[in-house]
Design a protein around this motif. Structure first.
Motif: not given
Lengths: 700, 103, 170
Positions: A151-153, A157-160, A168-171, A176-177
């Protein structure tokens, strides 16, 4: 054991293999990558249908367990199970997944990273299959984490794009919590029952023996252990399914491509949380006095989330964010259904929701694709002329979501409301559910009116919030290609007819799910009736018809309100204020700002995390680093001392000694001066001395 | 002072004179001469003891002296030949100048 | 008789002293000859006729001549042309001291030895040659043969060592 049960592991293995091969392909090899993904998904669908057929024939649960890792004398075992729940989830995931894969070949056709996209999609499919067939909480957790990773990846996907990377980081962090709670619950469950296998011929942690021992275990801080474990496991579901405290990642996850939103954040991944609760339902349903505390928490969380998210959805302007909040709201309904009505109620709504939400997302993707990546509904309009197929399927999806009578959403939502109405603990969730239904109908109608009705508002300009490089002015929107509209049509048909598998008249779904454990059903609409014969007489049962009538009225009222505000006089200019905004500006603004939940988290938790990070950095640099540096200095100092001792004392001493020896030798060699007479003199002197000595001694 | 003691003293004196010469003189030939004197002193010693021995008919000392003279002759010949060779090699027969064995 | 022996001993000793102290090597060689001759007479006085005459033959007749030859064949001896040095060098002093020490020890031991004090002159041995010959050939045959071998070796060795190298060195 049936062949399909023994080879059930192939279903996740094939997409995993496709992902592995795709990871090595080059960007140009698009056809191969898409072919691998779609091919593996197709075969997995065929196998899933075989598994479904098997479970139709023999609904008893069949498990395959194997030992995995040894700890001392204990073994950790993993395994997979085939029962009706698993079979249903497999078919749903495979079918929806396959349709979305085909859709993606059209949607991502212009993207340079086509190959990477299908690699990640295949990996996600493999992980999701793994979650649903797992018979061990550990294996489920491993695949759960893999699902989170993909899901993060895919969100990033359009990481730029900074927004996508942040989303993605937030998800990942938010889920994770929740996963931390799941991990704690898992470890606690293992320590209490000694096994993580769900079903193991009587020794599993969800089977009678383990449940009895959990019931008998002592409480901790006033909470029974089984409730604590169940709530911890529910934390994982809260994170993954976007329930109230941990819902903040789902709207931001819309930064990913639309097929990703459709597959992961509508149909499958977010449903994993609901599936988890359904899977460990025997544990959730444990109680000393009839009503399980864990289920109460689940129900309340679901109800509050449903209304909360529906409120926020009313004021959003991004086409995908409206659908995201709608997803959160519907997931709340599923949790409510699980809490008050049992596994079949919640899962039924999950299945129907998967289809019509996927349909809605794919339709939104079609709109975005056809309108040059425009996502703000204020800039869209009048699309029913330009995109008729999309319009038709989208409308069907909307009606199904609202719960329009006789469509699939109607039957599933009604089952939930009926169960909530009959809940012995409180009627409040029922009223919350009803309010939520009204709001759902309202905001979906608002969206449809904004997007498809009225006239086309001006397209995006350079000042719009979208990135400038995606601006490409096209005079008129166009309908999407057949690769994209065909899945829409298929899903629309299913959104209509799928509801009929569990109407009160013919409750096939409920009986199918509950055949292995009739005890799971707590308050389904046709409780205790396992005979799935067509019987219209069941409509006359207690409170069913009035309830159906009331919910239909609520839906129609919501649609009517929406039409009255947005459909009669469609907004003509994009900058015009929303009609709701004109009526109640402060409430509208608060809802538009998503009720400030993100800001709350930012100011409290994020700030605390930053502070902790600063403290840790300080500790690391001064305390740990200092200790290490001190040791280093000590050791190098000792080394230097040692070296100097070696050089000066040892070497020097040795050199001195050798020098003395050579000096002595040089001294002594002076006696050897080569002169014979000297030698003679020495001999004579020695002779004199020796003789004198001998004589003196003999004389003495 | 028995005659024996007199002869022994003479022999001792001769020996010391020969030793002094061998240790003192710088010419190699004179060192050899000193050695010959010492040998002769030893011969005198032998003969003195033989004469005043209880059994002189055994001729032990006497024959020892004969052999000693023979050996001294051979040794003088070889020694002088060596001195000649050294003289040819080093250009001098001064023992204090021949220090090739210096170590 | 005793006076004669004393005079002969004095001659011998003075000849020896002269041989060891004279500066000119040839003088030393001649003094050495006198010393050898004196010693021969001393042997005769000890009733060792054969030894005395052998001493004259060998020492005076051969060795002294050899020494003279050697002196003449190795000229440039350092002491021959030098001016007499007034003082004695340290090496000479050491040599004399050591010789003195040796004499002291010998004299002391001679003086204190009981055997020497109690020696009494027995009858002079007949000492005829036949007895000497017999003893030589019977009891001392091995040393005799070895002496012969040794003399041969010394002869050959001396010749080889002293021989001038006929070929030029390569």
């Amino acid at each position: 054991m049936a062949f399909i049960v023994r080879t059930l592991w192939i279903i996740p293995a094939l997409p995993a293999l496709a992902a592995g091969i795709s990871a090595t392909l080059r960007q140009r090899q698009r056809l191969l990558s898409a072919g691998l993904a779609i091919g593996s998904m197709g075969i997995s669908l065929a196998l899933a249908l075989c598994a479904f057929a098997q479970s139709l024939v023999d609904p008893n649960r069949q498990v395959v367990n194997f030992r995995w890792m040894q700890f001392g004398s204990d073994w950790i075992s993993l395994g997979w199970a085939l029962d009706p729940l698993t079979a249903l989830m497999l078919v749903m995931i495979a079918f929806v997944g396959l349709l979305i894969f085909i859709y993606s070949t059209g949607y991502m056709a212009h993207d340079a990273n086509f190959t990477r996209f299908f690699c990640f999609l295949s990996l996600f499919a493999a992980a999701m299959f793994g979650v649903v067939i797992a018979n061990s909480l550990l294996l489920l957790f491993m695949c759960w984490e893999l699902v989170g990773l993909t899901s993060y990846l895919l969100i990033g996907f359009w990481y730029h794009r900074p927004a996508a990377a942040a989303a993605a980081k937030k998800a990942f962090i938010t889920t994770r919590i929740g996963d931390l709670g799941l991990l704690l619950g898992m470890v606690w469950l293992y320590s209490q029952t000694g096994t993580l296998l769900f079903y193991d011929h009587g020794a599993g942690c969800l089977e009678h023996g383990a449940l009895t021992s959990l019931l008998g275990a002592a409480s901790v801080a006033g909470i029974p252990i089984f409730t604590a474990i169940a709530l911890l496991i529910f934390c994982g579901a809260v994170g993954k399914s976007g329930q109230l405290p941990l819902h903040v990642w789902l709207p931001d996850a819309m930064e990913g491509p639309t097929p990703v939103s459709a597959l992961i954040h509508a149909a499958t991944m977010v449903a994993a949380g609901v599936y988890l609760v359904a899977r460990v339902y025997p544990l959730m349903g444990l109680s000393h006095d009839g009503i399980a505390t864990a289920l109460k928490v689940v129900a309340w969380t679901g109800a509050i989330t449903a209304v909360f998210a529906a409120c926020i959805a009313v004021a959003q302007n991004d086409i995908k964010r409206i659908l995201a909040y709608s997803t959160i709201s519907q997931l709340g309904y599923m949790m409510l259904g699980l809490g008050v009505g049992g596994v079949s109620v919640g899962i039924f709504h999950l299945i129907t929701h998967a289809f019509f939400k996927a349909l809605l997302f794919l339709g939104a993707g079609s709109v975005i694709h056809g309108c040059t990546e425009e996502q703000d509904i204020r800039y869209l309009g009048g699309l029913r002329r330009f995109m008729p197929v999309t319009f038709a399927t989208y409308t069907i999806g909307t009606l199904a979501l609202c719960g329009f009578p006789l469509l699939s959403g109607f039957w599933s939502k009604d089952a939930i409301l009926h169960a909530a109405h009959n809940w012995s603990v409180s009627q409040a969730p029922f009223y919350l559910g009803a309010i939520g239904a009204l709001l759902t109908a309202f905001y979906m109608t608002r969206q449809v009116c904004y997007v498809f009705f009225g006239e086309r508002r001006e397209p995006q300009t350079a000042e719009s919030p979208r990135a400038p490089e995606e601006f490409c002015f096209v005079p008129d929107p166009h309908e999407s290609p057949a690769r994209m509209t065909t899945p829409l049509a298929i899903l629309a048909i299913l959104a209509v007819v799928l509801g009929f598998i569990d109407t009160p008249a013919w409750p096939w779904f409920t009986s199918f799910l509950e055949r292995p454990e009739p005890a799971l059903a707590t308050a389904s609409p046709v409780a205790a009736s396992l005979n799935p014969a067509l019987d219209f007489g069941r409509f006359a049962e207690a409170g069913l018809l009035p309830l159906m009538l009331m919910s239909s009225l609520i839906v129609l009222a919501g649609i009517g309100l929406g039409w009255w505000l947005y459909g009669r006089k469609p907004t003509t200019r994009a900058t015009d204020p929303d009609p709701l905004e004109r009526v109640a500006p402060p409430i509208f603004h608060a809802l538009q700002k998503r009720l400030y939940v993100d800001e709350l988290y930012e100011s409290t938790i994020i700030r605390a995390a930053h502070w902790a990070a600063h403290v840790s950095a300080w500790l690391d640099r001064w305390v740990w680093n200092g200790a290490v540096s001190t040791v280093r200095l000590l050791v190098t100092g000792l080394g230097r001392i040692d070296a100097s001792i070696d050089t000066h004392a040892v070497n020097g001493g040795f050199d001195e000694a050798c020098h003395e020896v050579s000096q002595g030798g040089r001294l002594l060699s002076r006696f050897q001066n080569g002169k014979v007479q000297n030698y003679l003199r020495v001999i004579a002197a020695a002779l004199v001395a020796l003789a004198a000595l001998l004589l003196w001694r003999s004389a003495a | 002072m028995t005659p024996l003691i007199a002869y022994l003293l003479v022999s001792a004196l001769l020996f010391s004179i020969g030793l002094a010469g061998a240790l003192t003189r710088r010419s190699a030939i004179l060192v050899l001469a000193g050695v010959e004197l010492m040998l002769n002193a030893a011969n005198l010693n032998f003969l003195a003891f033989w004469r005043y021995d209880p059994h002189p008919e055994e001729l032990t000392g006497f024959l020892f002296v004969i052999f000693s003279i023979a050996v001294a002759a051979a040794e003088a010949a070889v020694g002088l030949a060596l001195i000649l060779a050294i003289y040819r090699h080093a250009g001098t027969s001064d023992v204090s100048e021949i220090t090739e064995m210096k170590g | 008789m005793t006076v004669l022996i004393t005079i002969l001993a004095a001659v011998t000793l003075s000849g020896a002293v002269a041989a060891m102290t004279l500066r000119n090597l040839v003088h030393c060689a001649l003094a050495l000859t006198i010393a050898f001759a004196g010693l021969a007479t001393l042997y005769l006085s000890l009733d060792a006729q054969f030894a005395g005459l052998a001493q004259l033959l060998v020492y005076v007749g051969a060795i002294a001549i050899l020494i003279v030859f050697a002196i003449l064949l190795t000229p440039g001896a350092p002491e021959s042309d030098r001016e007499p040095r007034p003082h004695i060098s340290s090496s000479e002093l050491i040599g004399c001291v050591l010789a003195l020490g040796v004499f002291a020890i010998l004299a002391w031991s001679v003086a204190h030895s009981a055997a020497a004090r109690s020696a009494v002159a027995t009858t002079a041995p007949a000492g005829n040659m036949q007895q000497i010959g017999e003893t030589l050939m019977q009891r001392y045959i091995l040393p005799l043969e070895i002496i012969g071998l040794m003399l041969t070796a010394a002869l050959i060795g001396a010749v080889i060592v002293a021989m001038k190298e006929s070929q030029a060195p390569r």
